[in-house]
Structures are given as C-alpha cells and as structure tokens.
Design an enzyme around this catalytic site. Structure first.
Site, PDB file in Angstrom:
ATOM      1  N   HIS A 184       8.024  -7.079  -5.774  1.00  0.00           N
ATOM      2  CA  HIS A 184       7.105  -6.219  -5.035  1.00  0.00           C
ATOM      3  C   HIS A 184       6.510  -5.128  -5.915  1.00  0.00           C
ATOM      4  CE1 HIS A 184       8.238  -8.708  -1.660  1.00  0.00           C
ATOM      5  NE2 HIS A 184       6.997  -8.453  -1.307  1.00  0.00           N
ATOM      6  N   ARG A 286       0.220  -9.262   6.122  1.00  0.00           N
ATOM      7  CA  ARG A 286       1.691  -9.273   6.142  1.00  0.00           C
ATOM      8  C   ARG A 286       2.165  -8.309   7.221  1.00  0.00           C
ATOM      9  NH1 ARG A 286       1.016  -9.670   0.022  1.00  0.00           N
ATOM     10  NH2 ARG A 286       2.296 -11.448  -0.621  1.00  0.00           N
ATOM     11  N   ARG A 322      -0.071 -13.325   9.615  1.00  0.00           N
ATOM     12  CA  ARG A 322       1.220 -14.007   9.504  1.00  0.00           C
ATOM     13  C   ARG A 322       2.220 -13.353  10.451  1.00  0.00           C
ATOM     14  NH1 ARG A 322       4.189 -14.057   3.853  1.00  0.00           N
ATOM     15  NH2 ARG A 322       4.572 -11.848   4.197  1.00  0.00           N
ATOM     16  N   ASN A 434       4.240 -17.564  -4.172  1.00  0.00           N
ATOM     17  CA  ASN A 434       5.371 -16.746  -4.642  1.00  0.00           C
ATOM     18  C   ASN A 434       6.687 -17.404  -4.245  1.00  0.00           C
ATOM     19  OD1 ASN A 434       3.309 -14.991  -5.209  1.00  0.00           O
ATOM     20  ND2 ASN A 434       3.668 -13.708  -3.423  1.00  0.00           N
ATOM     21  N   ASP A 435       6.800 -17.710  -2.960  1.00  0.00           N
ATOM     22  CA  ASP A 435       8.037 -18.348  -2.516  1.00  0.00           C
ATOM     23  C   ASP A 435       8.089 -19.809  -2.938  1.00  0.00           C
ATOM     24  OD1 ASP A 435       9.774 -16.477  -1.231  1.00  0.00           O
ATOM     25  OD2 ASP A 435       8.197 -16.194   0.253  1.00  0.00           O
ATOM     26  N   ARG A 445      12.846 -14.467  -6.928  1.00  0.00           N
ATOM     27  CA  ARG A 445      11.637 -13.736  -7.316  1.00  0.00           C
ATOM     28  C   ARG A 445      11.899 -12.260  -7.584  1.00  0.00           C
ATOM     29  NH1 ARG A 445       8.051 -13.908  -1.819  1.00  0.00           N
ATOM     30  NH2 ARG A 445       6.976 -12.112  -2.652  1.00  0.00           N
TER      31      ARG A 445
HETATM   32  C1  PEP Z   1       4.203 -16.036  -0.850  1.00  0.00           C
HETATM   33  O1  PEP Z   1       5.400 -16.280  -0.723  1.00  0.00           O
HETATM   34  O2  PEP Z   1       3.488 -16.520  -1.756  1.00  0.00           O
HETATM   35  C2  PEP Z   1       3.519 -15.135   0.092  1.00  0.00           C
HETATM   36  C3  PEP Z   1       2.212 -15.009   0.069  1.00  0.00           C
HETATM   37  O3  PEP Z   1       4.292 -14.399   0.947  1.00  0.00           O
HETATM   38  P1  PEP Z   1       5.174 -13.129   0.480  1.00  0.00           P
HETATM   39  O4  PEP Z   1       4.814 -12.800  -0.940  1.00  0.00           O
HETATM   40  O5  PEP Z   1       4.846 -12.021   1.410  1.00  0.00           O
HETATM   41  O6  PEP Z   1       6.546 -13.666   0.642  1.00  0.00           O
HETATM   42 MG    MG Z   2       6.417 -15.730   1.092  1.00  0.00          MG
END
Ligand code: PEP
Ligand code: MG
Length: 562
Positions: A184, A286, A322, A434-435, A445
């Site tokens: 983050h 988000r 989301r 990202n996930d 991550r």
């Molecule tokens: C992701 O996981 O790529 C995503 C956009 O959601 P977040 O980063 O909020 O988990």
């Molecule tokens: Mg995610």
C-alpha cells in the site's frame, strides 16, 4: 557514482539530497532510577504533553482523515489509564524510559488480545511510545523528517499514515529498501504522484546528505551523480511536466482502437482530480477504504451518501464499484476479526461478505439507492472470486437488487483458468493483477523479501490474463484491468495485446499510459504480448518488449522503415 536497483512506481525522475527516515532507537534497559520518582514522573508528564501537542499540530496542518488519526493518537498518549500504569512502575523504582516502554507494551498486548478494531490500534501505541521515548532521550522522533528543505526520503517502508502525510512540496522522491510494488506504500505513492522506487535493498546503506537521482522509469537510484546526469534528469522531469499538460483525449491505440482509461479511487473526494486528469469513468472504487477504521459496519444511509457523491461526479460515465474487500492487507474489524494463520488465503473478499450476508445486502441496497438518484452507469463487482458458483451467487444477488451490470474480479488463478465459465454468469470481468500476481507466484504482496516474485510482467501471470482476455472476446464481454499493472505504460500495451478492453489506474498514471497507448496499434500490442509470453521470467518479458520497442540508432532507421 554507483547505482541501486528497485521497482520504480510510475515514470517520474527526480534528484536531490537524501534524508533518512528516523528509525526507532533500541528499547531501554530496566535499570533502577537514580533520580527518584518525582523527577521521573515530571519527565514523563512533560514528554507526553509535548508529544500530544506535536501530534495535534501535525494533524492540524495535514487536515482530513490524517487529522482524525493524529488527534486520536494524541488522546491515546495522554490516556489516564496508561499514565497510571507508567506511574506504578516509577513508584516501583523504574526510570521514566523503562516505565513508558513497559507500560505501553503491556497496554499493546491487552489491545491485541481484544482483537478487532482495538487490536489494529496496537501499532499506534508503538508509534506513540517511540515518540515519548525519543523526547525523554532528547532524540529526533521516529517518522518522516522535516529538515526544512526539499529532500529525497529514504526509509525501510512507510506506514500508510506517513505516506498520506507526506508534504509533496518537500519530498522530491521516495526510496524504500523494503516493501513490494503492490504494497500500500506503492499504491499511495502512485496515488499521490510521488516519484518512488520501492524494494531497493541496497538503499539501506544510503546516508543523509548524499546526492541521488531517483529514476522510477528505470527503477534505478544513481548515487553521487555527475552534473551532466543531474542536468539530464532535470530535463526529463521538465519534459514530463509538460507532457502532463497534453490534451485529455480518450484512451486509444495508434490505429484508433478505443481503450477507455478509468480511475482507481478510494474516496468520493478524489473524483474531481480524476476527472481533471481525463479519467473516462471509474474502473475500481475500493469501498473498504471508506471504512478501514470503523468498528461497526457502516449504515445503509452512510454508504448511500458516499456512493451518491461518487456517482454524481460521473454523469453518463461508467463507475465500477467493488463490494467491501476485507481481509489480509485491508482488515475490516466488522467483517473479519478472527485470527488466521494465512489471512491472504482465508476468509477475505467475497468469502467474508458471504459469511456476513446482511452486510453484503446492505451494501447492495445502498448502491441501488444511489444508482436510482444519479446518472452514472453503475457496475458492481465482487472481490476474490474463486469459483463459478461464487460468480453465480454474487451476480444473481446483485440482480435481485435491480443492479443491471454485475461482474467479478479475477484475482485468483482458479477464476482465470475457468474464465469462460465464470464469464458465462457475469457481465464483465476485472482483473486485479496485484492479487493475481500474489497468488500465482505465491508471494505475499506485503513482504519486501519476496518483492522480486511480485512482478505482473511474469509470463505465468500474463498467460492467465490472456486466458481471461480470450474468454471475454469469445463471449463478447468486457475485460478490464484494475491492478497496478495497468499503470505501467509499457505493460498496459501488453495487457491490451492480451485482450484487456479497459484499463483502470491511479489518476496520476493516466497521462503516461494515454501517451504510450497512442504509439502502438492493436496488431503491435498483440505482437508485444507474444514476445512477453514467450519469455522465461518477468525480467525476460520486460527485456523482450523493451528491445522490440527501443528506438533504433539513427544510422539504422532508414533501412528498416522501407
Ligand atoms: C488487485 O488485487 O489487483 C486489486 C486491484 O485490488 P486491491 O489492490 O485493492 O487488492
Ligand atoms: Mg485485490
């Protein structure tokens, strides 16, 4: 001159002198006081009062949600129960330093045992204790320094509150020696448009006062650069600033194929900036960011107001919201406060919502009401969907509330591998790279030590994206990308080549991505995607694409353009 490598966030470049983040000093020893209880008590009172007023003052200058956080910290510092705990230790002969250290640690353990919202405040206690200790010792408080001149901040990593508070007139660039590209810290740095390199482990050796160039585009920190190098860095920074003023055309490839460029947002107040930067809508709102510090689930009314404000900023435009994505890096006390060994693999995202279906239903109610009151084109999606059955569950529930367009995030490899079957039940898919990278590469991550694995250029991740892109094309359903990968201009082209139909990113990344897309046709994007897919690893994929897109030296240009 030497170079240090890390993962660049965005394409910026900046130069300046390093100032190190002040790190916490070691815990005190438990040696008996030689000054007597009265003196120790006065020392603590003075240090606590100074820390509380400093926190309040910092909050006042930061404003917004940062002010709330800092004022709450000031109140904790002066909490009477804590003071009693400190006094008891001093009465038993402890020094002020030991009494503060031990009393705060005891309080921290109590909060952690309670768990939930209070458990999450435990880390705040460490921060406050460190500040009081620094005062007692006459040292600088840990945290973001304020040397009174612009500087390049070098830190192990930043707490979200530190990143949110950075004074952008003073911080020219940020270099962390821990923290991955999707931590983050990185997301907030991108959101704020800070020139940043994360996970540059060698930067741990940089000392305050050293001159550096931070080249986020190359992911390189140059130490003690020459005057020539500094001039070139300044020229590039100027060129980028003027590119930011380029016309805000819709996202499109060189052959005219439209690729709508959307914004990732965490609060309605950020909508105006996104519109100003030419966002054609919102690709990821988000919602959990609104309620990270709430102990109780938000009410329907609270939510409706927030969603109404967001939707009102985008009349006639697509806004993808989301559902609350609780768990792991984004804990919500009211949705999942049970301890789990591996929270990223636990009850998070849609799984947690399903376990508290009343909260999911309230969120859908609030969205339907906000939708009815505004003109935006609202799409809703569920996070962390792993199965076809979960897809059916969510999309049919959303339709029950009259929400017309319901889709899922593809963040789990299982959902990508069965994308055709998932998309048979959803109106669209949005790939959270990202996930998806975290789960494909089995690399947390949040963990700097595995940041090298956390790279969405990895061909294994790209193959999964291709799977989803192909399924979307076959079924005529949109496939967006909303992870950090979409904000990397060259990777954005590759993702379009793999079948992405929209890209969503932090608004500060829109200009660079818009510019890069306009230089390639769809056929070229597909060829670049093939090159990346054919590589063995992320570095190979980057290199193959960089080689294929590098401008040719002048003497070769003529022969090959014929
Ligand atoms: C992701 O996981 O790529 C995503 C956009 O959601 P977040 O980063 O909020 O988990
Ligand atoms: Mg995610």
């Amino acid at each position: 001159m030497s170079e240090m490598r890390g993962v660049g966030i965005g394409l910026g470049v900046a130069q300046g002198v390093v100032v190190r983040m002040t790190e916490a000093s070691p815990a005190p020893e438990n040696t008996p006081s030689t000054q007597g209880a009265d003196v120790e008590r006065t020392r603590v009172r003075e240090a606590v009062a100074a820390v509380a007023s400093e926190l309040t003052a910092r909050g006042g200058s930061a404003g917004g949600s940062a002010q709330e956080v800092l004022e709450a910290q000031a109140m904790i510092a002066e909490d009477p129960t804590l003071q009693d705990e400190v006094d008891t230790r001093i009465d038993d002969g402890a020094t002020a330093e030991w009494a503060v250290h031990d009393a705060f640690a005891g309080f921290r353990a109590t909060l952690e045992a309670v768990g939930g919202y209070l458990g999450e405040r435990a880390a705040d206690l460490d921060d406050i204790a460190q500040r009081v200790l620094a005062r007692l010792r006459g040292e600088d408080a840990p945290g973001v320094p304020d040397p009174g001149h612009p500087f390049v901040l070098v830190a192990r990593d930043l707490a979200p509150a530190d990143t949110a508070l950075l004074n952008l007139d003073q911080v020219l660039a940020l270099v962390t020696f821990d923290g991955g590209p999707t931590s983050h810290t990185a997301i907030l740095a991108r959101e704020k448009g800070i020139v940043a390199i994360v996970g540059a482990s060698a930067a741990a050796d940089l000392t305050t006062g050293t001159s550096v160039i931070v080249d986020a585009a190359a992911g390189i920190v140059t130490v003690d650069p020459t005057d020539d190098e500094k001039d070139r860095a300044d020229e590039r920074a100027d060129a980028r600033r003027s590119a930011d003023d380029a016309p805000l055309t819709p996202g499109a490839l060189a052959d005219g194929t439209l690729i709508p460029l959307l914004a990732n947002l965490g609060k309605p107040a950020d909508a105006a900036d996104a519109v100003e930067r030419g966002a054609e809508g919102v690709g990821l709102f988000r919602t959990e960011f609104l309620f990270l510090s709430s102990a109780q689930a938000p009410t329907v009314e609270q939510q409706r107001e927030a969603y109404r404000e967001l939707l009102a900023a985008f009349p006639g435009k697509k806004v993808v919201v989301r559902m609350l994505d609780a768990g792991a890096d984004k804990p919500l006390a009211f949705l999942n406060d049970a301890h789990e060994e591996n929270p990223a693999l636990g009850l998070r995202g849609l799984r947690a919502l399903r376990a508290s279906e009343d909260i999911l239903r309230e969120q859908l109610t609030a969205l339907a009401e906000a939708d009815a009151a505004t003109e935006a084109d609202l799409w809703v999606m569920a996070p962390m969907v792993a199965t076809v059955e979960e897809t059916q569950y969510f999309t049919s529930l959303a339709r029950e509330y009259g929400l017309k367009t319901a889709g899922v995030m593809v963040e789990v490899p299982a959902a990508a591998l069965l994308a055709d079957r998932v998309l048979a039940h959803a109106d669209f898919a949005s790939i959270g790279t990202n996930d998806l990278t975290q789960y494909t590469m089995a690399a947390d991550r949040m963990l700097g030590s595995v940041a090298g694995f956390q790279d969405p250029w990895h061909p294994a991740v790209l193959r999964l994206v291709r799977e989803v892109g192909a399924a979307g094309a076959r079924l005529g359903k949109p496939v967006g990308i909303c992870g950090e990968a979409a904000a990397d201009p060259m990777l954005a082209v590759v993702l379009v080549g793999l079948g992405a139909t929209t890209l969503s990113m932090a608004p500060s990344a829109l200009a660079d991505v818009r510019r890069m897309l306009s230089t390639r046709t769809l056929d070229e994007a597909r060829n670049l995607a093939e090159l990346a897919l054919a590589a063995d690893d992320a570095a190979g994929a980057r290199l193959a694409v960089a080689d294929a897109t590098a401008p040719l030296p002048p003497h070769q240009q003529k022969e090959t353009t014929s």
